[in-house]
Enzyme design. Structure first.
Site, mmCIF file in Angstrom:
data_model
loop_
_atom_site.group_PDB
_atom_site.id
_atom_site.type_symbol
_atom_site.label_atom_id
_atom_site.label_comp_id
_atom_site.label_asym_id
_atom_site.label_seq_id
_atom_site.Cartn_x
_atom_site.Cartn_y
_atom_site.Cartn_z
ATOM 1 N N ASP A 15 63.486 21.770 36.447
ATOM 2 C CA ASP A 15 63.320 20.598 35.589
ATOM 3 C C ASP A 15 64.652 20.060 35.067
ATOM 4 O O ASP A 15 64.970 18.887 35.253
ATOM 5 C CB ASP A 15 62.406 20.921 34.398
ATOM 6 C CG ASP A 15 60.937 21.026 34.813
ATOM 7 O OD1 ASP A 15 60.596 20.573 35.928
ATOM 8 O OD2 ASP A 15 60.139 21.552 34.015
ATOM 9 N N ARG A 95 65.093 27.368 19.252
ATOM 10 C CA ARG A 95 65.236 25.927 19.520
ATOM 11 C C ARG A 95 66.116 25.159 18.521
ATOM 12 O O ARG A 95 66.959 24.366 18.950
ATOM 13 C CB ARG A 95 63.852 25.253 19.610
ATOM 14 C CG ARG A 95 63.028 25.681 20.812
ATOM 15 C CD ARG A 95 63.768 25.504 22.111
ATOM 16 N NE ARG A 95 62.917 25.765 23.269
ATOM 17 C CZ ARG A 95 63.332 26.318 24.390
ATOM 18 N NH1 ARG A 95 64.590 26.689 24.522
ATOM 19 N NH2 ARG A 95 62.506 26.497 25.398
ATOM 20 N N ASP A 124 58.218 22.627 22.127
ATOM 21 C CA ASP A 124 59.679 22.575 22.135
ATOM 22 C C ASP A 124 60.237 21.162 21.990
ATOM 23 O O ASP A 124 61.266 20.958 21.361
ATOM 24 C CB ASP A 124 60.212 23.250 23.404
ATOM 25 C CG ASP A 124 60.001 24.759 23.362
ATOM 26 O OD1 ASP A 124 59.975 25.306 22.240
ATOM 27 O OD2 ASP A 124 59.848 25.376 24.423
ATOM 28 N N SER A 173 56.163 29.407 33.851
ATOM 29 C CA SER A 173 57.262 28.910 33.046
ATOM 30 C C SER A 173 57.659 30.024 32.079
ATOM 31 O O SER A 173 56.834 30.500 31.307
ATOM 32 C CB SER A 173 56.826 27.664 32.280
ATOM 33 O OG SER A 173 57.755 27.380 31.266
HETATM 34 N N1 ARG Z 1 54.298 29.036 23.004
HETATM 35 C C1 ARG Z 1 55.586 29.473 22.603
HETATM 36 C C2 ARG Z 1 56.144 28.583 21.554
HETATM 37 O O1 ARG Z 1 55.795 27.457 21.457
HETATM 38 C C3 ARG Z 1 56.534 29.646 23.768
HETATM 39 C C4 ARG Z 1 56.808 28.457 24.606
HETATM 40 C C5 ARG Z 1 57.945 28.761 25.484
HETATM 41 N N2 ARG Z 1 58.082 27.917 26.632
HETATM 42 C C6 ARG Z 1 57.974 28.313 27.914
HETATM 43 N N3 ARG Z 1 58.313 27.454 28.807
HETATM 44 N N4 ARG Z 1 57.530 29.486 28.274
HETATM 45 O O2 ARG Z 1 56.959 29.017 20.790
#
Ligand code: ARG
Length: 394
Positions: A15, A95, A124, A173
């Site tokens: 991506d 993040r 995110d 992912s």
């Molecule tokens: N669901 C978790 C959060 O929002 C992890 C998301 C992480 N992203 C990924 N592409 N695995 O904090």
């Protein structure tokens, strides 16, 4: 005349890799600066991101903020027993710092636009955007704006000489930092699908774990872990080591349905061995040193702190106020917790602290320091309103 420079949060995955040519061809930027931020992903991931960024971007930065991530995000999270819907937050804590680093580079490079590869379905995007908007930056999110399929992305990547991962099925992912590894997408999107063993990287299955229990003493000072079995370690080293020890004993797997900020439910699988152990040990030590009143109120504060942390609302004034409360309570959270790791479980075997609000003399069945008859008067008043009402209604 193009649109100048854009700073791209770069992981080296498909991506964010195709974002580089897209930002030029579709969005009209002249220069794409790629930035990989190291929050404790595997060294190999950072190496790949750095190499790829240098290859396909106009300029690349790799920024190591591992120590800062531990002291500024993970330690506060331990103090606040940081967890969302029962799992230790990881991605959510990384993040905001990643976004801050990107914003700093935007300033240094004189760029007014930043870009990320987040979709329009997850959390995110919101965590990044919150920081970027605060900094007055324009946000370009091609994955959110262009509705691309994976097939199209692969073809586009190949056309632009971007190395493409060889995967047949829709892959997972994965997001990693030293606190947590999250796996989502692909077949996992069916909540009934059983996760195959090969999605895990930090933990063995409980059945494959050693038959001997592993005991471990964790030292805490002011709410943060400082030692393992008496050996003093800095935060990052301690977390890494504990990830290995606990992961090898099958501790720290989590397969759950999670409520995202937008309201979508998602099936998430996590690995967070060190976090599982440290949060359990920390909460246990708090039960020894904090008063009943402190514990009850702190549970509410922890919950709200975690919710704001999950949402990435780190500049919400309430977050700072809650953190100040948490810090105050941690002044006495110093002591040692002995844990036993065994086939996927972690149990506390013992705990000790100088400032324990505990008196073995007073509580002991054997001691006569307190005259048990003192309780008779207390008992006479105990629950008398309820008794009164029951009497009236007879
Ligand atoms: N669901 C978790 C959060 O929002 C992890 C998301 C992480 N992203 C990924 N592409 N695995 O904090």
């Amino acid at each position: 005349m193009g649109k100048g420079t854009v700073i791209l949060a770069f992981s080296g995955g498909l991506d964010t890799s195709i974002c580089v040519p897209l930002l030029k061809e579709q969005y009209g930027f002249d220069t794409v600066v790629t930035v990989a931020v190291d929050v404790g992903q595997p060294d190999e991931d950072i190496r790949v991101a750095t190499e790829k960024g240098e290859l396909i971007g106009d300029k690349h930065y790799t920024i190591d903020i591992k120590e800062r991530f531990v002291t500024e995000q993970l330690f506060p999270s331990i103090k606040a027993n940081g967890s969302y819907e029962g799992y230790p937050m990881g991605t959510a804590l990384a993040r905001p710092l990643i976004a801050e680093e990107i914003a700093k580079i935007a300033k240094a490079e004189g760029a007014t636009a930043v870009s990320h590869g987040c979709t329009g379905k997850g959390n995110d995007q919101l965590r990044f955007d919150f920081i970027f908007r605060k900094e007055g930056l324009d946000i370009i999110a091609p994955m959110r704006e262009m509705n691309l399929t994976r097939e199209w992305e692969m073809e586009y990547a190949e056309k632009h000489g971007i190395p493409v991962p060889v995967v047949k099925e829709k892959p997972y992912s994965v997001d990693e930092n030293c606190w947590s590894r999250s796996i989502e997408g692909g077949q996992l999107e069916d909540p009934a699908f059983h996760p195959p063993e090969d999605i895990y990287a930090w933990t063995v299955s409980a059945t494959a774990a050693p038959d001997e229990p592993r005991e471990l003493a964790i030292g805490f000072e002011n709410g943060v872990p400082v030692s393992l079995d008496g050996e003093r370690l800095d935060g990052y080293a301690l977390i890494r080591k504990l990830n290995e020890i606990a992961g090898a004993n099958g501790v720290g797997r989590n397969d759950m349905i999670e409520d995202r900020i937008l309201g979508l439910k998602a099936r998430e699988v996590y690995e967070h061995p060190a976090a599982t152990v440290l949060l359990k040990a920390h909460a246990d030590l708090e039960r020894l040193v904090l008063t009943r009143q402190e514990l009850a109120f702190k549970a509410i504060v922890d919950d709200k702190w975690s919710e704001l942390g999950y949402m990435g609302l780190v500049d919400e004034p309430l977050f700072a106020a809650l953190s100040a409360f948490v810090d105050k309570t941690q002044e006495r959270v110093t002591g040692t917790v002995d844990v036993v790791l065994y086939k996927g479980s972690v149990t506390v075997a013992g705990r000790s602290a100088k400032e324990a609000v505990y008196s073995d003399d007073l509580v002991s069945f054997e001691s006569t320091t307190i005259d048990q008859n003192d309780a008779v008067g207390f008992s006479a008043y105990y629950g008398f309103q309820a008794r009164l009402l029951a009497q009236l209604r007879k």
